[in-house]
Design a protein around this motif. Structure first.
Motif, PDB file in Angstrom:
ATOM      1  N   GLU A 132      39.598  31.430  42.150  1.00  0.00           N
ATOM      2  CA  GLU A 132      38.589  32.157  42.920  1.00  0.00           C
ATOM      3  C   GLU A 132      38.871  32.131  44.421  1.00  0.00           C
ATOM      4  OE1 GLU A 132      37.134  28.080  42.061  1.00  0.00           O
ATOM      5  OE2 GLU A 132      37.270  29.764  40.658  1.00  0.00           O
ATOM      6  N   SER A 133      40.144  31.967  44.787  1.00  0.00           N
ATOM      7  CA  SER A 133      40.590  31.939  46.187  1.00  0.00           C
ATOM      8  C   SER A 133      39.787  30.950  47.034  1.00  0.00           C
ATOM      9  CB  SER A 133      40.518  33.341  46.820  1.00  0.00           C
ATOM     10  OG  SER A 133      41.309  34.262  46.108  1.00  0.00           O
ATOM     11  N   TYR A 134      39.190  29.956  46.401  1.00  0.00           N
ATOM     12  CA  TYR A 134      38.279  29.028  47.068  1.00  0.00           C
ATOM     13  C   TYR A 134      38.949  28.363  48.271  1.00  0.00           C
ATOM     14  CZ  TYR A 134      34.814  25.333  47.583  1.00  0.00           C
ATOM     15  OH  TYR A 134      33.848  24.497  48.079  1.00  0.00           O
ATOM     16  N   PRO A 135      38.340  28.335  49.449  1.00  0.00           N
ATOM     17  CA  PRO A 135      36.979  28.773  49.777  1.00  0.00           C
ATOM     18  C   PRO A 135      36.887  30.225  50.251  1.00  0.00           C
ATOM     19  CG  PRO A 135      37.928  27.661  51.641  1.00  0.00           C
ATOM     20  CD  PRO A 135      38.991  27.654  50.586  1.00  0.00           C
ATOM     21  N   TYR A 136      37.906  31.013  49.963  1.00  0.00           N
ATOM     22  CA  TYR A 136      37.916  32.427  50.383  1.00  0.00           C
ATOM     23  C   TYR A 136      37.390  33.331  49.269  1.00  0.00           C
ATOM     24  CZ  TYR A 136      41.286  30.412  53.722  1.00  0.00           C
ATOM     25  OH  TYR A 136      41.916  29.638  54.670  1.00  0.00           O
ATOM     26  N   THR A 137      36.387  32.881  48.542  1.00  0.00           N
ATOM     27  CA  THR A 137      35.941  33.596  47.348  1.00  0.00           C
ATOM     28  C   THR A 137      35.507  35.020  47.656  1.00  0.00           C
ATOM     29  OG1 THR A 137      35.260  31.520  46.326  1.00  0.00           O
ATOM     30  CG2 THR A 137      34.326  33.551  45.422  1.00  0.00           C
ATOM     31  N   GLN A 138      34.698  35.204  48.662  1.00  0.00           N
ATOM     32  CA  GLN A 138      34.208  36.549  48.969  1.00  0.00           C
ATOM     33  C   GLN A 138      35.354  37.493  49.323  1.00  0.00           C
ATOM     34  OE1 GLN A 138      31.429  35.009  51.892  1.00  0.00           O
ATOM     35  NE2 GLN A 138      29.714  35.874  50.744  1.00  0.00           N
ATOM     36  N   LEU A 139      36.369  36.962  50.003  1.00  0.00           N
ATOM     37  CA  LEU A 139      37.500  37.803  50.401  1.00  0.00           C
ATOM     38  C   LEU A 139      38.337  38.193  49.189  1.00  0.00           C
ATOM     39  CD1 LEU A 139      38.575  35.864  53.624  1.00  0.00           C
ATOM     40  CD2 LEU A 139      36.947  37.749  53.394  1.00  0.00           C
ATOM     41  N   GLY A 140      38.571  37.243  48.285  1.00  0.00           N
ATOM     42  CA  GLY A 140      39.326  37.570  47.078  1.00  0.00           C
ATOM     43  C   GLY A 140      38.586  38.544  46.185  1.00  0.00           C
ATOM     44  N   ALA A 141      37.281  38.333  46.041  1.00  0.00           N
ATOM     45  CA  ALA A 141      36.481  39.254  45.229  1.00  0.00           C
ATOM     46  C   ALA A 141      36.464  40.645  45.847  1.00  0.00           C
ATOM     47  CB  ALA A 141      35.062  38.715  45.083  1.00  0.00           C
ATOM     48  N   TYR A 142      36.452  40.718  47.161  1.00  0.00           N
ATOM     49  CA  TYR A 142      36.534  42.011  47.851  1.00  0.00           C
ATOM     50  C   TYR A 142      37.820  42.739  47.475  1.00  0.00           C
ATOM     51  CZ  TYR A 142      38.383  44.934  51.590  1.00  0.00           C
ATOM     52  OH  TYR A 142      39.015  45.944  52.291  1.00  0.00           O
ATOM     53  N   LEU A 143      38.942  42.009  47.461  1.00  0.00           N
ATOM     54  CA  LEU A 143      40.217  42.647  47.104  1.00  0.00           C
ATOM     55  C   LEU A 143      40.167  43.196  45.681  1.00  0.00           C
ATOM     56  CD1 LEU A 143      42.749  40.121  48.688  1.00  0.00           C
ATOM     57  CD2 LEU A 143      42.077  42.367  49.572  1.00  0.00           C
ATOM     58  N   ALA A 144      39.550  42.439  44.775  1.00  0.00           N
ATOM     59  CA  ALA A 144      39.411  42.916  43.389  1.00  0.00           C
ATOM     60  C   ALA A 144      38.497  44.127  43.309  1.00  0.00           C
ATOM     61  CB  ALA A 144      38.888  41.794  42.500  1.00  0.00           C
ATOM     62  N   ALA A 145      37.566  44.230  44.237  1.00  0.00           N
ATOM     63  CA  ALA A 145      36.608  45.338  44.221  1.00  0.00           C
ATOM     64  C   ALA A 145      37.186  46.629  44.786  1.00  0.00           C
ATOM     65  CB  ALA A 145      35.352  44.948  45.005  1.00  0.00           C
ATOM     66  N   VAL A 146      38.242  46.522  45.600  1.00  0.00           N
ATOM     67  CA  VAL A 146      38.750  47.737  46.250  1.00  0.00           C
ATOM     68  C   VAL A 146      40.157  48.138  45.815  1.00  0.00           C
ATOM     69  CG1 VAL A 146      37.271  47.419  48.265  1.00  0.00           C
ATOM     70  CG2 VAL A 146      39.596  46.487  48.289  1.00  0.00           C
ATOM     71  N   TYR A 147      40.937  47.205  45.287  1.00  0.00           N
ATOM     72  CA  TYR A 147      42.281  47.540  44.824  1.00  0.00           C
ATOM     73  C   TYR A 147      42.282  47.610  43.303  1.00  0.00           C
ATOM     74  CZ  TYR A 147      44.241  46.733  49.470  1.00  0.00           C
ATOM     75  OH  TYR A 147      44.540  46.814  50.812  1.00  0.00           O
ATOM     76  N   PRO A 148      42.677  48.737  42.726  1.00  0.00           N
ATOM     77  CA  PRO A 148      42.618  48.878  41.269  1.00  0.00           C
ATOM     78  C   PRO A 148      43.501  47.894  40.525  1.00  0.00           C
ATOM     79  CG  PRO A 148      43.710  50.776  42.275  1.00  0.00           C
ATOM     80  CD  PRO A 148      43.112  49.987  43.382  1.00  0.00           C
ATOM     81  N   GLN A 149      44.565  47.410  41.160  1.00  0.00           N
ATOM     82  CA  GLN A 149      45.505  46.520  40.465  1.00  0.00           C
ATOM     83  C   GLN A 149      45.171  45.042  40.629  1.00  0.00           C
ATOM     84  OE1 GLN A 149      45.993  47.881  43.447  1.00  0.00           O
ATOM     85  NE2 GLN A 149      47.831  47.146  44.504  1.00  0.00           N
ATOM     86  N   VAL A 150      44.103  44.697  41.366  1.00  0.00           N
ATOM     87  CA  VAL A 150      43.792  43.296  41.658  1.00  0.00           C
ATOM     88  C   VAL A 150      42.699  42.776  40.731  1.00  0.00           C
ATOM     89  CG1 VAL A 150      42.952  41.656  43.393  1.00  0.00           C
ATOM     90  CG2 VAL A 150      44.522  43.499  44.054  1.00  0.00           C
ATOM     91  N   TYR A 151      42.938  41.584  40.190  1.00  0.00           N
ATOM     92  CA  TYR A 151      41.979  40.882  39.330  1.00  0.00           C
ATOM     93  C   TYR A 151      41.718  39.496  39.921  1.00  0.00           C
ATOM     94  CZ  TYR A 151      42.917  44.688  36.147  1.00  0.00           C
ATOM     95  OH  TYR A 151      43.039  45.943  35.607  1.00  0.00           O
ATOM     96  N   PHE A 152      40.593  38.909  39.522  1.00  0.00           N
ATOM     97  CA  PHE A 152      40.112  37.696  40.187  1.00  0.00           C
ATOM     98  C   PHE A 152      39.795  36.632  39.150  1.00  0.00           C
ATOM     99  CE2 PHE A 152      36.874  35.570  43.035  1.00  0.00           C
ATOM    100  CZ  PHE A 152      37.762  35.261  44.047  1.00  0.00           C
ATOM    101  N   ASP A 153      40.400  35.482  39.338  1.00  0.00           N
ATOM    102  CA  ASP A 153      40.275  34.362  38.402  1.00  0.00           C
ATOM    103  C   ASP A 153      39.149  33.426  38.837  1.00  0.00           C
ATOM    104  OD1 ASP A 153      41.302  32.087  36.600  1.00  0.00           O
ATOM    105  OD2 ASP A 153      41.662  31.249  38.593  1.00  0.00           O
ATOM    106  N   LEU A 154      38.283  33.060  37.887  1.00  0.00           N
ATOM    107  CA  LEU A 154      37.214  32.081  38.135  1.00  0.00           C
ATOM    108  C   LEU A 154      37.576  30.794  37.403  1.00  0.00           C
ATOM    109  CD1 LEU A 154      34.088  34.381  37.697  1.00  0.00           C
ATOM    110  CD2 LEU A 154      35.189  33.663  39.822  1.00  0.00           C
TER     111      LEU A 154
END
Length: 378
Positions: A268-290
């Protein structure tokens, strides 16, 4: 209250466990810290909230009289042989698939992926760690062109060789700001790396060489539409956290030649969680691991990063993992806690009329199981 216990999890990022599971207190504690200094196991781990929670859960699992006594818990687990311990924990975790990074720990110290699958009654898949591949080839060859040729060959037709993903730990070594370097710069870095080989081993840390070889891997991954996992954020004590921010990957994500390469941001890119989730929200090829075991944070922090991820990114972009390693308790605890935390967050969203129960169950299944099936073509 949502009940997610019957959703079998796909652990999309984890590692093998040790063959020898009997251990003393300090050995056991040391696995629950990313710090390498012995003082953490001696003085600090036993005072961490995550470890105290884990002991209480294991006391219940092993049927201990005391619900928090460390010695009793360790005595109970040490009475079981390793096979039995793994089988009991994995069956209780209800694991569908383990996607393993077999490059760490050392293979000779660990259960094979096949045996883990047999004991867990689950499927096992493998990923290929790129920096480990680089290191092994640099040790074996003296000529840069031969290195590149053999590297290309190793990255050809990866699914046919049993891999469902690549993985990079460049964040540990030189940072996620993967740059472009000339061949001459990469050659110079190659010779520098060769000069640091000791007793037939190498820890590659020359940025021009790592980045040059990563760009080659990206082309192969894009051609094969094979996912690549990047360690992001929280990690070992040698990580420069400033360079683990997933925003450093922008140049890679913006490169048209790599658009068909799915990118999975780990931890979850911790502690950059919001930034990583943003990338998953705007780039079609990006996924986010929890990841619900490592980093070793307590429940309130897990609730926070789960809320952030679900609030920003679609569930079809989110995937569960434990990052379990060394001990089967980690794979088990991640599955138990991941379901519980996800259920609590989704219940809050139902209560606030953001979603209904049917939608919540659909989102949960995507995070715990379905997204990984799609991304890794399971």
């Amino acid at each position: 209250m949502l009940d997610l216990t019957n959703i079998a999890v796909v652990d999309n990022h984890c590692h093998p466990v040790l063959l020898e599971q009997r251990m003393d207190t300090l050995q056991f504690r040391a696995f629950f810290s990313e710090a390498s200094a012995p003082v953490f196991a001696e003085q600090h781990v036993a005072n961490s909230v995550y470890y105290l929670w884990m002991l209480r859960q294991l006391a219940v699992f092993f049927g201990c009289q005391s619900k928090s006594d460390e010695d009793e818990v360790l005595a109970a687990r040490n009475r079981l042989d390793s096979d039995t311990l793994i089988e009991h924990l994995y069956r209780a975790a209800k694991i569908d698939t383990l996607i393993l990074d077999v490059a760490h720990p050392q293979a000779e110290l660990c259960y094979s992926p096949e045996r883990m699958g047999q004991l867990g009654h689950c499927r096992v898949a493998r990923m290929l760690r790129l920096e480990t591949l680089m290191q092994s080839l640099i040790v074996e060859v003296r000529d840069f062109d031969e290195l590149v040729e053999r590297y290309h060959l190793a990255l050809t037709n990866l699914r046919a060789h049993g891999y469902v993903a690549l993985k990079s730990i460049v964040a540990y070594r030189t940072g996620l700001n993967v740059a472009r370097w000339s061949k001459d710069q990469a050659v110079a870095a190659f010779h520098e790396a060769r000069s640091t080989i000791y007793n037939g081993t190498l820890r590659i840390q020359q940025k021009p060489l790592i980045d040059y070889l990563l760009h080659i891997a990206f082309l192969h991954a894009a051609e094969q539409e094979l996912p690549i996992q990047f360690h992001t954020g929280y990690g070992d004590s040698d990580t420069d956290m400033r360079l683990g921010n997933p925003l450093h990957l922008r140049d890679v994500l913006e490169n048209d030649a790599y658009r068909s390469m799915p990118v999975v941001l780990l931890h979850e890119s911790y502690p950059y969680t919001q930034l990583g989730a943003y990338l998953a929200a705007v780039y079609p090829q990006v996924y986010f691991d929890l990841s619900y075991t490592i980093p070793f944070v307590e429940r309130l922090e897990m609730l926070a990063f789960t809320r952030q991820a679900l609030s920003i990114a679609p569930a079809s972009k989110l995937m569960y993992s434990s990052d379990g390693i060394f001990l089967p308790e980690m794979h088990w605890a991640g599955a138990v806690r991941g379901r519980s935390v996800l259920a609590q967050v989704l219940n809050e969203m139902i209560e606030h009329d953001e979603i209904n129960e049917a939608q919540a169950l659909l989102l949960a299944r995507q995070v715990l199981h379905d997204t990984a099936y799609a991304v890794y073509r399971l």
